[in-house]
Write a protein that holds these residues in place. Structure first.
Motif, PDB file in Angstrom:
ATOM      1  N   GLN A   8      -1.109  -0.490  -1.036  1.00  0.00           N
ATOM      2  CA  GLN A   8      -0.597  -1.487  -1.953  1.00  0.00           C
ATOM      3  C   GLN A   8      -1.802  -2.223  -2.538  1.00  0.00           C
ATOM      4  O   GLN A   8      -2.710  -2.621  -1.808  1.00  0.00           O
ATOM      5  N   ARG A   9      -1.803  -2.369  -3.857  1.00  0.00           N
ATOM      6  CA  ARG A   9      -2.952  -2.975  -4.521  1.00  0.00           C
ATOM      7  C   ARG A   9      -3.145  -4.418  -4.062  1.00  0.00           C
ATOM      8  O   ARG A   9      -2.218  -5.200  -4.091  1.00  0.00           O
ATOM      9  N   PRO A  10      -4.359  -4.775  -3.670  1.00  0.00           N
ATOM     10  CA  PRO A  10      -4.605  -6.171  -3.312  1.00  0.00           C
ATOM     11  C   PRO A  10      -4.804  -7.013  -4.572  1.00  0.00           C
ATOM     12  O   PRO A  10      -5.077  -6.482  -5.658  1.00  0.00           O
ATOM     13  N   LYS A  11      -4.694  -8.303  -4.415  1.00  0.00           N
ATOM     14  CA  LYS A  11      -4.915  -9.207  -5.540  1.00  0.00           C
ATOM     15  C   LYS A  11      -6.406  -9.244  -5.847  1.00  0.00           C
ATOM     16  O   LYS A  11      -7.233  -9.380  -4.954  1.00  0.00           O
ATOM     17  N   ASN A  12      -6.734  -9.128  -7.103  1.00  0.00           N
ATOM     18  CA  ASN A  12      -8.109  -9.201  -7.532  1.00  0.00           C
ATOM     19  C   ASN A  12      -8.626 -10.619  -7.309  1.00  0.00           C
ATOM     20  O   ASN A  12      -7.911 -11.592  -7.518  1.00  0.00           O
ATOM     21  N   ALA A  13      -9.868 -10.768  -6.916  1.00  0.00           N
ATOM     22  CA  ALA A  13     -10.434 -12.092  -6.686  1.00  0.00           C
ATOM     23  C   ALA A  13     -10.528 -12.904  -7.969  1.00  0.00           C
ATOM     24  O   ALA A  13     -10.607 -14.131  -7.926  1.00  0.00           O
ATOM     25  N   GLN A  15      -8.226 -12.958 -10.386  1.00  0.00           N
ATOM     26  CA  GLN A  15      -6.931 -13.280 -10.965  1.00  0.00           C
ATOM     27  C   GLN A  15      -6.224 -14.327 -10.118  1.00  0.00           C
ATOM     28  O   GLN A  15      -6.356 -14.360  -8.904  1.00  0.00           O
ATOM     29  N   SER A  16      -5.522 -15.211 -10.790  1.00  0.00           N
ATOM     30  CA  SER A  16      -4.852 -16.275 -10.058  1.00  0.00           C
ATOM     31  C   SER A  16      -3.454 -15.862  -9.618  1.00  0.00           C
ATOM     32  O   SER A  16      -2.971 -16.335  -8.606  1.00  0.00           O
ATOM     33  N   GLY A  17      -2.806 -14.994 -10.361  1.00  0.00           N
ATOM     34  CA  GLY A  17      -1.450 -14.574 -10.026  1.00  0.00           C
ATOM     35  C   GLY A  17      -1.433 -13.333  -9.159  1.00  0.00           C
ATOM     36  O   GLY A  17      -2.476 -12.785  -8.796  1.00  0.00           O
ATOM     37  N   ARG A  18      -0.243 -12.888  -8.823  1.00  0.00           N
ATOM     38  CA  ARG A  18      -0.097 -11.695  -7.987  1.00  0.00           C
ATOM     39  C   ARG A  18       0.588 -10.570  -8.750  1.00  0.00           C
ATOM     40  O   ARG A  18       1.360  -9.798  -8.181  1.00  0.00           O
TER      41      ARG A  18
END
Length: 93
Positions: A8-13, A15-18
């Motif tokens: 599952q793709r992690p949240k990029n550092a 980006q503020s949203g998910r």
């Protein structure tokens, strides 16, 4: 038999949203060593499976695709989200 990893793709550092972190990704593992091209010097190989990345809405759908296509796969667990709660006043202690 090609091998694949499902994660599952992690949240990029940055980006503020998910957005798009709820999607599951099937990615083929690289089976051949990359060789430098004699003309350009770029690394590559003839097998393009490692360039393919497919998105699925659920883990079950990703597993069903891998089973249907006869892929061996391993699921990489999603890291647990850690919330760092702090007050603005903590910056001035």
């Amino acid at each position: 038999m090609p091998a694949a990893r499902i994660y599952q793709r992690p949240k990029n550092a940055m980006q503020s949203g998910r957005a798009r972190t709820d999607r599951w990704v099937v990615e083929f593992e690289q089976t051949e060593r990359q060789e430098p091209d004699p003309l350009t010097g770029w690394a590559g190989h003839a097998n393009t499976d490692s360039q393919v990345r497919m998105n699925f809405p659920t883990l079950e759908a990703a597993k069903a695709y891998a089973d249907r296509e006869g892929l061996t796969y391993h699921v990489i667990a999603t890291p647990e989200r850690k919330l760092k709660l702090q007050a603005y006043a903590d910056n001035f202690r």
